[in-house]
Design a protein around this motif. Structure first.
Motif, PDB file in Angstrom:
ATOM      1  N   ARG A 228       0.860  -1.179   0.000  1.00  0.00           N
ATOM      2  CA  ARG A 228       0.000   0.000   0.000  1.00  0.00           C
ATOM      3  C   ARG A 228       0.903   1.237   0.000  1.00  0.00           C
ATOM      4  O   ARG A 228       1.884   1.298   0.756  1.00  0.00           O
ATOM      5  CB  ARG A 228      -0.906   0.058   1.233  1.00  0.00           C
ATOM      6  N   VAL A 229       0.548   2.214  -0.819  1.00  0.00           N
ATOM      7  CA  VAL A 229       1.199   3.522  -0.769  1.00  0.00           C
ATOM      8  C   VAL A 229       0.157   4.500  -0.259  1.00  0.00           C
ATOM      9  O   VAL A 229      -0.781   4.849  -0.965  1.00  0.00           O
ATOM     10  CB  VAL A 229       1.725   3.956  -2.155  1.00  0.00           C
ATOM     11  N   ARG A 230       0.293   4.913   0.993  1.00  0.00           N
ATOM     12  CA  ARG A 230      -0.651   5.848   1.602  1.00  0.00           C
ATOM     13  C   ARG A 230      -0.167   7.278   1.345  1.00  0.00           C
ATOM     14  O   ARG A 230       1.006   7.588   1.562  1.00  0.00           O
ATOM     15  CB  ARG A 230      -0.760   5.608   3.101  1.00  0.00           C
ATOM     16  N   ILE A 240       4.249  -2.462   3.710  1.00  0.00           N
ATOM     17  CA  ILE A 240       4.524  -3.787   3.148  1.00  0.00           C
ATOM     18  C   ILE A 240       4.529  -4.784   4.299  1.00  0.00           C
ATOM     19  O   ILE A 240       4.542  -4.387   5.476  1.00  0.00           O
ATOM     20  CB  ILE A 240       5.888  -3.835   2.411  1.00  0.00           C
ATOM     21  N   ALA A 241       4.497  -6.063   3.996  1.00  0.00           N
ATOM     22  CA  ALA A 241       4.551  -7.078   5.046  1.00  0.00           C
ATOM     23  C   ALA A 241       5.864  -6.962   5.822  1.00  0.00           C
ATOM     24  O   ALA A 241       6.923  -6.683   5.241  1.00  0.00           O
ATOM     25  CB  ALA A 241       4.429  -8.466   4.428  1.00  0.00           C
ATOM     26  N   LEU A 273       6.475   1.257  10.185  1.00  0.00           N
ATOM     27  CA  LEU A 273       7.096   0.198  10.974  1.00  0.00           C
ATOM     28  C   LEU A 273       6.089  -0.829  11.484  1.00  0.00           C
ATOM     29  O   LEU A 273       6.489  -1.893  11.977  1.00  0.00           O
ATOM     30  CB  LEU A 273       7.872   0.802  12.147  1.00  0.00           C
ATOM     31  N   GLU A 274       4.793  -0.537  11.373  1.00  0.00           N
ATOM     32  CA  GLU A 274       3.776  -1.538  11.718  1.00  0.00           C
ATOM     33  C   GLU A 274       3.532  -2.511  10.578  1.00  0.00           C
ATOM     34  O   GLU A 274       2.822  -3.496  10.744  1.00  0.00           O
ATOM     35  CB  GLU A 274       2.463  -0.853  12.098  1.00  0.00           C
ATOM     36  N   GLY A 275       4.085  -2.223   9.432  1.00  0.00           N
ATOM     37  CA  GLY A 275       3.884  -3.094   8.287  1.00  0.00           C
ATOM     38  C   GLY A 275       2.529  -2.882   7.647  1.00  0.00           C
ATOM     39  O   GLY A 275       1.829  -1.909   7.933  1.00  0.00           O
ATOM     40  N   TYR A 276       2.156  -3.808   6.768  1.00  0.00           N
ATOM     41  CA  TYR A 276       0.865  -3.702   6.078  1.00  0.00           C
ATOM     42  C   TYR A 276      -0.264  -3.799   7.088  1.00  0.00           C
ATOM     43  O   TYR A 276      -0.276  -4.667   7.956  1.00  0.00           O
ATOM     44  CB  TYR A 276       0.717  -4.813   5.035  1.00  0.00           C
TER      45      TYR A 276
END
Length: 286
Positions: A228-230, A240-241, A273-276
């Protein structure tokens, strides 16, 4: 080392889980049998693909797919949907829909998804009825209830069925059964419309969604699967994962990613840093 009893208990639990899963499938099939025909709102994602495949097996030529061709979805998603219906000899109707002519959509308030789904389902229902299909269903599942999804209200108001949710199918259930049934793409990553990358209150434009799509495609080409690109103004927040972090942080790729994003107009390029995290922008309103 596991004892014989613990192994037996584990195997028994696995067997019970499999039986429960197939009970859900049987109930779904029985419900579909009671319908004269059905048109599935088909995005090409894992959930609607599973529902469409089961409907085809139960109802044969009396099952069809209807897909919205919209700037909200990358061309690769439409191509996948077209290939699946062609491979499985399923009737497939494609509707062009320009969401950008709808002010309720472009202003992007917290009901954006409701307005968008209301418009899309209205068009799907019109097409279905024109083609002789009286039942319309979507691919919502049980897990979808845990997130903010006003589009589900639009489906309910318009009489769209959600049989996977009704019978308690989770995303994992659907993936497991899809794998058993040999459905191609059972392991495809979850996908949401490109508008979900934009915070509520930020106006949505074609050029913004094109930029997000281009950058996500760039990351996918680099080997990242769940992406995802927020968009946060001049800041891009990449999700990302977590297991893919080492690949992203390799020096050469990191510099290439930063360069590509800055060429697209972002001043700051960040890695979450939380990932996807599905629906992460909904935290701003919940």
């Amino acid at each position: 080392m596991q004892s014989k009893n613990s192994v037996k208990i584990k195997n028994s639990n696995i067997k019970a889980g499999i039986n429960l899963l197939h009970d859900k499938l049987s109930r779904l099939e029985e419900e579909l049998k009671t319908l004269r025909n059905i048109a599935v709102a088909f995005s090409g994602g894992v959930d609607s693909t599973f529902l469409l495949k089961v409907a085809k097996e139960v109802l044969g030529k009396n099952a069809a797919a209807i897909t919205i061709d919209s700037p909200l979805y990358p061309r690769r998603e439409l191509d996948h949907a077209i290939k699946f219906t062609a491979d499985n000899k399923i009737k497939h109707f494609i509707i062009k829909n320009d969401c950008f002519i709808k002010p309720d959509f472009t202003k992007n308030d917290k009901l954006r998804c409701y307005y968008c789904k209301n418009d899309a389902f209205t068009k799907i229902i019109e097409t279905a009825k024109t083609q002789g299909f009286i039942n319309i269903a979507d691919g919502q599942n049980k897990d979808d209830s845990s997130d903010y999804r006003p589009g589900a209200d639009a489906a309910l108001e318009l009489g769209v069925m959600s049989p996977l949710k009704k019978h308690g199918f989770t995303k994992e259930d659907i993936r497991q059964l899809s794998k058993e049934m040999g459905i191609s793409g059972w392991d495809r990553p979850a996908f949401a419309c490109l508008a979900s990358r934009v915070p509520y209150g930020t106006r949505i434009t074609p050029s913004l969604l094109e930029k997000i799509d281009r950058l996500e495609s760039f990351l996918i080409e680099k080997g990242f699967v769940q992406v995802r690109v927020r968009h946060h103004g001049k800041i891009a927040r990449i999700e990302i994962a977590k297991e893919d972090f080492p690949g992203m942080l390799g020096k050469n790729l990191m510099e290439e990613v930063v360069s590509e994003f800055k060429k697209a107009g972002y001043i700051y390029v960040t890695l979450d840093l939380e990932g996807y995290n599905a629906g992460s922008l909904n935290r701003l309103i919940l």
